[in-house]
Design a protein around this motif. Structure first.
Motif, mmCIF file in Angstrom:
data_model
loop_
_atom_site.group_PDB
_atom_site.id
_atom_site.type_symbol
_atom_site.label_atom_id
_atom_site.label_comp_id
_atom_site.label_asym_id
_atom_site.label_seq_id
_atom_site.Cartn_x
_atom_site.Cartn_y
_atom_site.Cartn_z
ATOM 1 N N SER A 16 0.809 -1.221 0.000
ATOM 2 C CA SER A 16 0.000 0.000 0.000
ATOM 3 C C SER A 16 0.844 1.273 0.000
ATOM 4 N N ALA A 17 2.157 1.148 -0.138
ATOM 5 C CA ALA A 17 3.007 2.339 -0.097
ATOM 6 C C ALA A 17 2.626 3.324 -1.194
ATOM 7 N N VAL A 18 2.445 2.835 -2.383
ATOM 8 C CA VAL A 18 1.936 3.641 -3.496
ATOM 9 C C VAL A 18 0.959 2.755 -4.258
ATOM 10 N N ALA A 19 -0.066 3.374 -4.812
ATOM 11 C CA ALA A 19 -1.130 2.590 -5.427
ATOM 12 C C ALA A 19 -0.904 2.282 -6.901
ATOM 13 N N ALA A 20 -0.089 3.076 -7.581
ATOM 14 C CA ALA A 20 0.053 2.915 -9.017
ATOM 15 C C ALA A 20 1.510 3.128 -9.433
ATOM 16 N N PRO A 21 1.923 2.499 -10.541
ATOM 17 C CA PRO A 21 3.317 2.617 -10.978
ATOM 18 C C PRO A 21 3.780 4.053 -11.206
ATOM 19 N N GLU A 22 2.888 4.960 -11.579
ATOM 20 C CA GLU A 22 3.326 6.340 -11.816
ATOM 21 C C GLU A 22 3.798 7.037 -10.544
ATOM 22 N N SER B 255 12.346 -3.665 -25.896
ATOM 23 C CA SER B 255 11.739 -4.997 -26.026
ATOM 24 C C SER B 255 11.373 -5.562 -24.657
ATOM 25 N N PHE B 256 12.171 -5.240 -23.631
ATOM 26 C CA PHE B 256 11.863 -5.695 -22.270
ATOM 27 C C PHE B 256 10.527 -5.106 -21.813
ATOM 28 N N VAL B 257 10.334 -3.797 -22.008
ATOM 29 C CA VAL B 257 9.090 -3.140 -21.600
ATOM 30 C C VAL B 257 7.913 -3.697 -22.396
ATOM 31 N N ARG B 258 8.119 -3.968 -23.674
ATOM 32 C CA ARG B 258 7.069 -4.561 -24.495
ATOM 33 C C ARG B 258 6.669 -5.932 -23.939
ATOM 34 N N THR B 259 7.645 -6.711 -23.491
ATOM 35 C CA THR B 259 7.370 -8.025 -22.897
ATOM 36 C C THR B 259 6.561 -7.883 -21.609
ATOM 37 N N LEU B 260 6.915 -6.890 -20.783
ATOM 38 C CA LEU B 260 6.130 -6.655 -19.567
ATOM 39 C C LEU B 260 4.676 -6.402 -19.916
ATOM 40 N N LYS B 261 4.454 -5.526 -20.885
ATOM 41 C CA LYS B 261 3.088 -5.180 -21.299
ATOM 42 C C LYS B 261 2.370 -6.397 -21.883
ATOM 43 N N ASP B 262 3.091 -7.220 -22.657
ATOM 44 C CA ASP B 262 2.498 -8.435 -23.215
ATOM 45 C C ASP B 262 2.061 -9.393 -22.113
ATOM 46 N N LYS B 263 2.747 -9.351 -20.974
ATOM 47 C CA LYS B 263 2.386 -10.191 -19.824
ATOM 48 C C LYS B 263 1.246 -9.573 -19.016
ATOM 49 N N GLY B 264 0.763 -8.402 -19.434
ATOM 50 C CA GLY B 264 -0.339 -7.754 -18.726
ATOM 51 C C GLY B 264 0.097 -6.950 -17.518
ATOM 52 N N GLN C 224 1.104 -3.672 -15.663
ATOM 53 C CA GLN C 224 0.903 -2.230 -15.816
ATOM 54 C C GLN C 224 2.249 -1.530 -15.635
ATOM 55 N N VAL C 225 2.637 -0.701 -16.605
ATOM 56 C CA VAL C 225 3.949 -0.061 -16.629
ATOM 57 C C VAL C 225 3.777 1.447 -16.772
ATOM 58 N N HIS C 226 4.566 2.189 -16.003
ATOM 59 C CA HIS C 226 4.630 3.644 -16.158
ATOM 60 C C HIS C 226 6.005 3.975 -16.731
ATOM 61 N N GLU C 227 6.021 4.551 -17.942
ATOM 62 C CA GLU C 227 7.283 4.894 -18.598
ATOM 63 C C GLU C 227 7.555 6.384 -18.472
ATOM 64 N N THR C 228 8.822 6.706 -18.322
ATOM 65 C CA THR C 228 9.257 8.099 -18.245
ATOM 66 C C THR C 228 10.674 8.195 -18.805
ATOM 67 N N CYS C 229 11.164 9.400 -18.869
ATOM 68 C CA CYS C 229 12.519 9.635 -19.357
ATOM 69 C C CYS C 229 13.176 10.633 -18.415
#
Length: 139
Positions: free
Chosen positions: A72-78, A95-104, A106-111
């Protein structure tokens, strides 16, 4: 001699009610290998990735979790860029991030502000925060 001279990270441990499920996640997603572990009076699984060790420890079912826990520390990846997480450098970031998404997952991407370093934040099955980065760690 400084107190920290010669100090280095030995391992990170994660407590879990289902260490087999968590071990499967880390071996499938990151490619950890399972090592032989000492015989403790509770379940443990030791994993290794390169020179990094991860110890998965069976949670004592009689222990009441505190109100504020990894789940419960944070509720969402963002929210993870400012929350508790472990980061892995990934050479095949996209390709790694694409694989995570293919596995369902939830990913928060940033730069990062340098415009070069990509980051992705997500959770393992127990709610532990994870980051993957396109940057290599400093030597």
């Amino acid at each position: 001699m400084a107190a920290s001279e010669g100090a280095c990270l030995n391992h990170v441990s994660r407590e879990s009610p289902d260490i087999k499920r968590l071990a499967q996640f880390y071996t499938e997603v990151f490619g950890f290998e399972q090592l032989a572990a000492p015989n403790f009076p509770f379940g443990v699984i030791w994993l290794k990735l390169g020179s990094f060790y991860l110890h998965l420890i069976e949670r004592d079912p009689s222990t009441k979790l505190p109100e504020y826990s990894a789940m419960s520390a944070v509720a969402a990846p963002e929210n993870l860029p400012r929350g508790h997480h472990v980061c892995f450098s990934i050479s095949n970031f996209d390709s790694f991030v694409r694989t995570l998404k293919d596995k369902g997952i939830q990913v928060h991407e940033t730069c990062q502000p340098d415009g070069k370093t990509k980051q992705a934040f997500f959770f393992d099955p127990d709610g532990n925060g994870l980051e993957v980065s396109s940057a290599r760690p400093a030597p």
